[in-house]
Design a protein around this motif. Structure first.
Motif, PDB file in Angstrom:
ATOM      1  N   GLU A   1      14.892  81.907  94.377  1.00 19.79           N
ATOM      2  CA  GLU A   1      15.714  80.883  95.005  1.00 19.79           C
ATOM      3  C   GLU A   1      15.014  79.537  95.175  1.00 19.79           C
ATOM      4  O   GLU A   1      15.649  78.553  95.535  1.00 19.79           O
ATOM      5  CB  GLU A   1      16.190  81.368  96.374  1.00 19.79           C
ATOM      6  CG  GLU A   1      17.066  82.597  96.308  1.00 19.79           C
ATOM      7  CD  GLU A   1      17.632  82.938  97.667  1.00 19.79           C
ATOM      8  OE1 GLU A   1      18.514  82.211  98.150  1.00 19.79           O
ATOM      9  OE2 GLU A   1      17.160  83.932  98.257  1.00 19.79           O
TER      10      GLU A   1
ATOM     11  N   LYS B   1      12.834  78.859  97.468  1.00 21.62           N
ATOM     12  CA  LYS B   1      12.554  78.580  98.876  1.00 21.62           C
ATOM     13  C   LYS B   1      11.934  79.797  99.547  1.00 21.62           C
ATOM     14  O   LYS B   1      12.069  80.926  99.057  1.00 21.62           O
ATOM     15  CB  LYS B   1      13.810  78.141  99.612  1.00 21.62           C
ATOM     16  CG  LYS B   1      15.003  79.039  99.452  1.00 21.62           C
ATOM     17  CD  LYS B   1      16.238  78.374 100.056  1.00 21.62           C
ATOM     18  CE  LYS B   1      17.483  79.212  99.821  1.00 21.62           C
ATOM     19  NZ  LYS B   1      18.685  78.563 100.345  1.00 21.62           N
TER      20      LYS B   1
ATOM     21  N   ARG C   1      18.560  87.751 101.548  1.00 26.98           N
ATOM     22  CA  ARG C   1      17.778  88.980 101.345  1.00 26.98           C
ATOM     23  C   ARG C   1      17.851  89.394  99.882  1.00 26.98           C
ATOM     24  O   ARG C   1      18.899  89.755  99.370  1.00 26.98           O
ATOM     25  CB  ARG C   1      18.344  90.086 102.239  1.00 26.98           C
ATOM     26  CG  ARG C   1      17.619  91.425 102.128  1.00 26.98           C
ATOM     27  CD  ARG C   1      16.290  91.390 102.805  1.00 26.98           C
ATOM     28  NE  ARG C   1      15.662  92.710 102.822  1.00 26.98           N
ATOM     29  CZ  ARG C   1      14.409  92.906 103.150  1.00 26.98           C
ATOM     30  NH1 ARG C   1      13.659  91.904 103.464  1.00 26.98           N
ATOM     31  NH2 ARG C   1      13.912  94.117 103.164  1.00 26.98           N
ATOM     32  N   ARG C   2      16.708  89.328  99.176  1.00 27.97           N
ATOM     33  CA  ARG C   2      16.674  89.577  97.744  1.00 27.97           C
ATOM     34  C   ARG C   2      15.941  90.856  97.351  1.00 27.97           C
ATOM     35  O   ARG C   2      15.902  91.193  96.179  1.00 27.97           O
ATOM     36  CB  ARG C   2      16.013  88.390  97.037  1.00 27.97           C
ATOM     37  CG  ARG C   2      16.789  87.094  97.118  1.00 27.97           C
ATOM     38  CD  ARG C   2      18.080  87.185  96.364  1.00 27.97           C
ATOM     39  NE  ARG C   2      18.806  85.926  96.350  1.00 27.97           N
ATOM     40  CZ  ARG C   2      19.994  85.762  95.768  1.00 27.97           C
ATOM     41  NH1 ARG C   2      20.576  86.784  95.177  1.00 27.97           N
ATOM     42  NH2 ARG C   2      20.602  84.596  95.792  1.00 27.97           N
TER      43      ARG C   2
ATOM     44  N   ARG D   1       4.810  83.786 106.416  1.00 28.70           N
ATOM     45  CA  ARG D   1       6.150  83.246 106.187  1.00 28.70           C
ATOM     46  C   ARG D   1       6.459  82.052 107.085  1.00 28.70           C
ATOM     47  O   ARG D   1       6.991  81.039 106.628  1.00 28.70           O
ATOM     48  CB  ARG D   1       7.209  84.345 106.395  1.00 28.70           C
ATOM     49  CG  ARG D   1       8.617  83.900 105.999  1.00 28.70           C
ATOM     50  CD  ARG D   1       9.637  84.990 106.283  1.00 28.70           C
ATOM     51  NE  ARG D   1       9.435  86.183 105.490  1.00 28.70           N
ATOM     52  CZ  ARG D   1       9.904  86.346 104.262  1.00 28.70           C
ATOM     53  NH1 ARG D   1      10.597  85.370 103.686  1.00 28.70           N
ATOM     54  NH2 ARG D   1       9.694  87.473 103.610  1.00 28.70           N
TER      55      ARG D   1
ATOM     56  N   SER E   1      11.626  85.577  97.086  1.00 27.81           N
ATOM     57  CA  SER E   1      12.457  84.444  97.512  1.00 27.81           C
ATOM     58  C   SER E   1      12.056  83.157  96.804  1.00 27.81           C
ATOM     59  O   SER E   1      12.914  82.401  96.337  1.00 27.81           O
ATOM     60  CB  SER E   1      12.355  84.255  99.031  1.00 27.81           C
ATOM     61  OG  SER E   1      12.933  85.335  99.719  1.00 27.81           O
TER      62      SER E   1
ATOM     63  N   GLN F   1       7.263  78.328 105.774  1.00 27.20           N
ATOM     64  CA  GLN F   1       8.553  77.703 106.067  1.00 27.20           C
ATOM     65  C   GLN F   1       8.356  76.296 106.630  1.00 27.20           C
ATOM     66  O   GLN F   1       9.057  75.352 106.249  1.00 27.20           O
ATOM     67  CB  GLN F   1       9.344  78.543 107.077  1.00 27.20           C
ATOM     68  CG  GLN F   1      10.138  79.676 106.450  1.00 27.20           C
ATOM     69  CD  GLN F   1      11.010  80.349 107.484  1.00 27.20           C
ATOM     70  OE1 GLN F   1      10.640  81.358 108.076  1.00 27.20           O
ATOM     71  NE2 GLN F   1      12.178  79.777 107.706  1.00 27.20           N
TER      72      GLN F   1
ATOM     73  N   GLY G   1       8.145  90.033  99.518  1.00 25.03           N
ATOM     74  CA  GLY G   1       9.422  89.439  99.885  1.00 25.03           C
ATOM     75  C   GLY G   1       9.407  87.923  99.774  1.00 25.03           C
ATOM     76  O   GLY G   1      10.387  87.306  99.324  1.00 25.03           O
ATOM     77  N   ILE G   2       8.299  87.298 100.182  1.00 27.90           N
ATOM     78  CA  ILE G   2       8.166  85.848 100.070  1.00 27.90           C
ATOM     79  C   ILE G   2       8.134  85.445  98.609  1.00 27.90           C
ATOM     80  O   ILE G   2       8.793  84.475  98.197  1.00 27.90           O
ATOM     81  CB  ILE G   2       6.888  85.364 100.790  1.00 27.90           C
ATOM     82  CG1 ILE G   2       6.975  85.647 102.292  1.00 27.90           C
ATOM     83  CG2 ILE G   2       6.667  83.871 100.544  1.00 27.90           C
ATOM     84  CD1 ILE G   2       5.705  85.315 103.046  1.00 27.90           C
TER      85      ILE G   2
ATOM     86  N   LYS H   1      12.409  81.286 102.590  1.00 23.75           N
ATOM     87  CA  LYS H   1      13.284  82.269 103.233  1.00 23.75           C
ATOM     88  C   LYS H   1      14.702  82.053 102.749  1.00 23.75           C
ATOM     89  O   LYS H   1      15.394  81.156 103.202  1.00 23.75           O
ATOM     90  CB  LYS H   1      13.217  82.149 104.757  1.00 23.75           C
ATOM     91  CG  LYS H   1      13.980  83.256 105.473  1.00 23.75           C
ATOM     92  CD  LYS H   1      13.838  83.123 106.975  1.00 23.75           C
ATOM     93  CE  LYS H   1      14.586  84.254 107.691  1.00 23.75           C
ATOM     94  NZ  LYS H   1      14.490  84.130 109.165  1.00 23.75           N
ATOM     95  N   GLY H   2      15.115  82.902 101.830  1.00 28.89           N
ATOM     96  CA  GLY H   2      16.470  82.798 101.318  1.00 28.89           C
ATOM     97  C   GLY H   2      17.292  84.008 101.718  1.00 28.89           C
ATOM     98  O   GLY H   2      16.995  84.699 102.680  1.00 28.89           O
TER      99      GLY H   2
END
Length: 245
Positions: free
Chosen positions: A141, A143, A148-149, A186, A137, A190, A133-134, A145-146
């Motif tokens: 994107e 970044k 939800r992809r 994460r 993102s 961040q 997931g990281i 934490k963007g």
């Protein structure tokens, strides 16, 4: 009895086993089940033509891979129907074992279809040992934490648009691996993202201080707590405290 209607669906057959392909993430082949099907056929129960397997237009087996394996073992013709409009996402949802599909299985499926963006995603994830997931993102994107992809990734629409900046960022994060085991988490990433965007933060100065005083970063529950913690370390033995974000 009501008059039967004739279906327009075409059933094909072939002995070219190489034209059929297995999907990563689909149920694993159960050898015992294949053997049971083959044994039933040898005992006279050959219903393959009445139970064709389902494949998509690229030859991926959507349903019936055990029947296919039995046909291949017995050197029999494979009867099949083509469902051209099925996406990989729909295949996972319709499969009785859809719960077995993991996000990495979607990645592997799209790699099998030749999608280079998913090749990049797997290589990036493996290189930095990142949570998928990281990685999605960062690459989509730019970044940590963007939006939800993951659903977009599952639908085959992932694009590795920010590969260069994502790579540069993770190379920065790697500099903390001797000082913090969870540097790929994460919340930490961040916090690091905020710090590296700040004009008040000097990465080289911070790493030098961690090395000089053998300082370690400790686990925190949120990125805000990491920011406060790292600012404390940044100001270790400073006569005057400096804000860094």
């Amino acid at each position: 009895m009501e008059k039967e209607n004739l279906s327009s669906l075409q059933v094909y057959f072939s002995s070219d086993y190489g034209k059929f392909r297995f999907l990563h993430g689909n149920r694993d082949l159960n050898t015992a089940k294949v053997n049971r099907i083959a044994e039933s056929v040898q005992n006279g129960l050959d219903l393959f033509r009445y139970c064709p397997i389902m494949v998509n237009k690229d030859g991926y087996i959507i349903d019936g891979q055990h029947r296919f394996a039995a046909c291949r073992e017995l050197k029999m013709k494979v009867f099949y129907v083509i469902v051209p409009d099925f996406t990989l996402r729909q295949i996972a949802e319709m499969n009785q074992n859809a719960s077995k599909w993991k996000d990495k299985d979607y990645v592997n499926c799209y790699i099998d279809t030749g999608n280079i963006h998913y090749v990049t995603l797997r290589e990036f994830t493996d290189k930095y040992q990142l949570n998928l997931g990281i990685a999605v993102s960062l690459l989509m994107e730019g970044k940590v934490k963007g939006i939800r992809r993951i659903d977009i990734m599952r639908d085959g629409l992932f694009k590795a648009t920010f590969l260069d900046s994502a790579t540069k960022f993770m190379e920065v994060a790697r500099q903390f691996r001797d000082h913090f085991e969870s540097y790929r988490s994460r919340n930490f990433l961040q916090a690091l993202e905020i710090l590296t965007a700040s004009k008040e933060f000097n990465l080289t100065e911070f790493i030098d201080k961690l090395n000089l005083h053998s300082l370690k970063i400790e686990n925190r529950q949120s990125h805000k707590e990491y920011l406060t913690h790292m600012e404390d370390l940044y100001n270790y033995r400073n006569s005057k405290r400096k804000r860094i974000y």
